[in-house]
Motif scaffolding. Structure first.
Motif, short mmCIF file in Angstrom:
data_model
loop_
_atom_site.label_atom_id
_atom_site.label_comp_id
_atom_site.label_asym_id
_atom_site.label_seq_id
_atom_site.Cartn_x
_atom_site.Cartn_y
_atom_site.Cartn_z
N TRP A 155 0.84 -1.20 0.00
CA TRP A 155 0.00 0.00 0.00
C TRP A 155 0.88 1.25 0.00
N GLU A 156 1.92 1.23 0.86
CA GLU A 156 2.83 2.38 0.92
C GLU A 156 3.55 2.58 -0.42
N ASN A 157 3.70 1.49 -1.16
CA ASN A 157 4.36 1.61 -2.46
C ASN A 157 3.41 1.99 -3.58
N GLY A 158 2.18 2.31 -3.23
CA GLY A 158 1.31 2.89 -4.24
C GLY A 158 0.18 2.02 -4.74
N TYR A 159 0.07 0.80 -4.24
CA TYR A 159 -1.08 0.00 -4.66
C TYR A 159 -2.33 0.42 -3.89
N ASP A 160 -3.48 0.36 -4.56
CA ASP A 160 -4.73 0.79 -3.92
C ASP A 160 -5.53 -0.37 -3.38
N VAL A 161 -5.44 -1.51 -4.07
CA VAL A 161 -6.16 -2.70 -3.61
C VAL A 161 -5.16 -3.85 -3.57
N ILE A 162 -4.93 -4.40 -2.40
CA ILE A 162 -4.05 -5.56 -2.28
C ILE A 162 -4.95 -6.72 -1.86
N LEU A 202 -17.11 -6.17 -7.18
CA LEU A 202 -17.06 -4.71 -7.29
C LEU A 202 -15.65 -4.17 -7.11
N PHE A 203 -14.91 -4.75 -6.15
CA PHE A 203 -13.54 -4.28 -5.94
C PHE A 203 -12.70 -4.51 -7.19
N SER A 204 -13.03 -5.53 -7.94
CA SER A 204 -12.31 -5.76 -9.18
C SER A 204 -12.83 -4.81 -10.26
N TRP A 205 -14.13 -4.59 -10.26
CA TRP A 205 -14.76 -3.75 -11.26
C TRP A 205 -14.29 -2.29 -11.20
N VAL A 206 -14.05 -1.77 -9.97
CA VAL A 206 -13.70 -0.35 -9.84
C VAL A 206 -12.32 -0.02 -10.40
N GLY A 207 -11.46 -1.01 -10.56
CA GLY A 207 -10.15 -0.73 -11.14
C GLY A 207 -9.13 -0.28 -10.12
N PHE A 208 -8.40 0.78 -10.39
CA PHE A 208 -7.28 1.28 -9.57
C PHE A 208 -6.11 0.28 -9.62
N LYS A 209 -5.06 0.61 -8.87
CA LYS A 209 -3.87 -0.25 -8.94
C LYS A 209 -4.06 -1.44 -8.00
N GLN A 210 -4.14 -2.60 -8.59
CA GLN A 210 -4.45 -3.79 -7.81
C GLN A 210 -3.23 -4.72 -7.73
N TYR A 211 -3.09 -5.37 -6.60
CA TYR A 211 -2.00 -6.33 -6.43
C TYR A 211 -2.54 -7.64 -5.88
N ALA A 212 -2.19 -8.73 -6.56
CA ALA A 212 -2.62 -10.05 -6.07
C ALA A 212 -1.60 -10.54 -5.05
N TYR A 213 -2.00 -10.55 -3.80
CA TYR A 213 -1.09 -10.94 -2.72
C TYR A 213 -1.32 -12.41 -2.40
N GLU A 214 -0.33 -13.23 -2.73
CA GLU A 214 -0.52 -14.67 -2.53
C GLU A 214 -0.27 -15.08 -1.08
N TYR A 215 -1.14 -15.92 -0.57
CA TYR A 215 -0.94 -16.38 0.81
C TYR A 215 -1.56 -17.75 0.98
N GLU A 216 -1.19 -18.39 2.09
CA GLU A 216 -1.76 -19.70 2.38
C GLU A 216 -2.94 -19.52 3.31
N ARG A 217 -4.08 -19.99 2.88
CA ARG A 217 -5.26 -19.87 3.73
C ARG A 217 -5.26 -20.98 4.78
#
Ligand code: UDP
Ligand code: MG
Length: 310
Positions: A111-118, A182-197
């Motif tokens: 987020w600090e590096n400029g992504y809006d949706v992680i 909707l979060f995908s629909w709105v756009g902006f800078k998105q980052y796919a953060y991979e994690y183990e559920r």
């Protein structure tokens, strides 16, 4: 100082509520230079969830509680939470700690590096049934085939979102928000953060098949009008079948095959032909309804991220 808001919906989570509070608080205290708040939404649980949340809020001013009059569902609970956040970044997570709060500091860096949706993308899912994994797969495949926007696979609602994106979502007039779409629909800078559920820390899933089907329906029907068009295809197939039958009947009379029972041709032709015409008409009406539906959702035609010299 920047502030982080955590939004956590709870439905019959008395077994995990306290542990959830502790783990989240520990993580947030460990990151310096950020203020925070935790917003719990009690989605109409009738067990001790609300009592526990009330106690937590009495002892810790950073805890805020919204309690629903009855069960309105996970998406409604998160939607309500988003309305009350006051932070610069908002994190949505489940109460059962399947989405580890320990990942928050790392997500904040993006987020600090400029992504809006992680958004959290599950690369592994522990302790979930074959049935759940299979239905989830079928759901996301179908959704992506039908939908007009790309909705990332293997993502739930676990994500860190910039306040400006939350404001956009809050201002969408549509009810029944399918948030991950909707979060995908709105756009902006998105980052796919991979994690183990992880596995649920305690208790059972609050998503029985009925709720999963409702979620799937909301997802598909609020992001696509294609189902309406499918009847058009069925209608055309039906008319083609009626023509084939007619041709076959004519040939059989012409060449005296004598194999058709009297009345068969007229019956079959009328039935398939009329069926086809009706389905095609339904599809046409569906096209109009689809357009009306798109309009009633009142989604904006575009979202401006920034303007220059205006
Ligand atoms: N939840 C809710 N309302 C509901 C169902 C679920 O607020 O009607 C919450 C639940 O308390 C949890 C989150 O939504 O915090 C996800 O639910 P769950 O973990 O049961 O779903 P699963 O991980 O099994 O898909
Ligand atoms: Mg869960």
């Amino acid at each position: 100082m920047k502030k982080i808001s955590i939004v956590i919906p709870m439905y019959y989570e008395e077994q995990v509520a306290e542990e959830c509070y502790k783990r989240v608080t520990n993580v947030l205290k460990s990151i310096e230079n950020y203020d925070y708040e935790i917003i719990f939404i009690n989605d109409g649980s009738k067990d001790k969830t609300l009592d526990i949340l009330e106690k937590l809020a009495q002892n810790d001013g950073k805890v805020k509680v919204i309690s629903f009059s009855r069960n309105f569902g996970h998406q409604a609970a998160v939607t309500a939470g988003l309305k009350y956040v006051s932070g610069d970044a908002v994190i949505i997570m489940d109460a059962d700690l399947q989405d580890p709060p320990e990942l928050i500091p790392d997500m904040l860096k993006y987020w600090e590096n400029g992504y809006d949706v992680i958004y959290g993308k599950r690369k592994k899912r522990e302790g979930e049934s074959v049935f759940k994994l299979l239905t989830a797969k079928v759901f996301y495949e179908t959704l992506n085939k039908l939908s007009d926007v790309e909705i990332p696979k293997d993502t739930g609602d676990f994500r860190l979102v910039d306040k400006k994106v939350v404001d956009v979502i809050n201002n969408l007039p549509e009810h029944n928000k399918f948030l991950r779409g909707l979060f995908s629909w709105v756009g902006f800078k998105q980052y796919a953060y991979e994690y183990e559920r992880k596995e649920r820390v305690a208790g059972k899933t609050k998503y029985p098949l009925k709720k999963m089907i409702k979620l799937a329906k909301d997802g598909i029907f609020s992001f696509s009008t294609k189902p309406l068009k499918i009847v058009g295809g069925l209608g055309i197939i039906s008319v083609i079948i009626s023509i084939v039958i007619l041709v076959y009947a004519i040939l059989s009379y012409a060449y005296n095959w004598n194999n058709l029972t009297a009345g068969w041709t007229s019956m079959m032709c009328t039935m398939t032909f009329l069926g086809g015409v009706i389905l095609i008409s339904l599809w046409m009406i569906g096209e109009y309804i689809g357009r009306i539906y798109e309009e009633t959702k009142q989604r904006p035609q575009y979202i401006i991220e920034k303007t220059i010299n205006i």
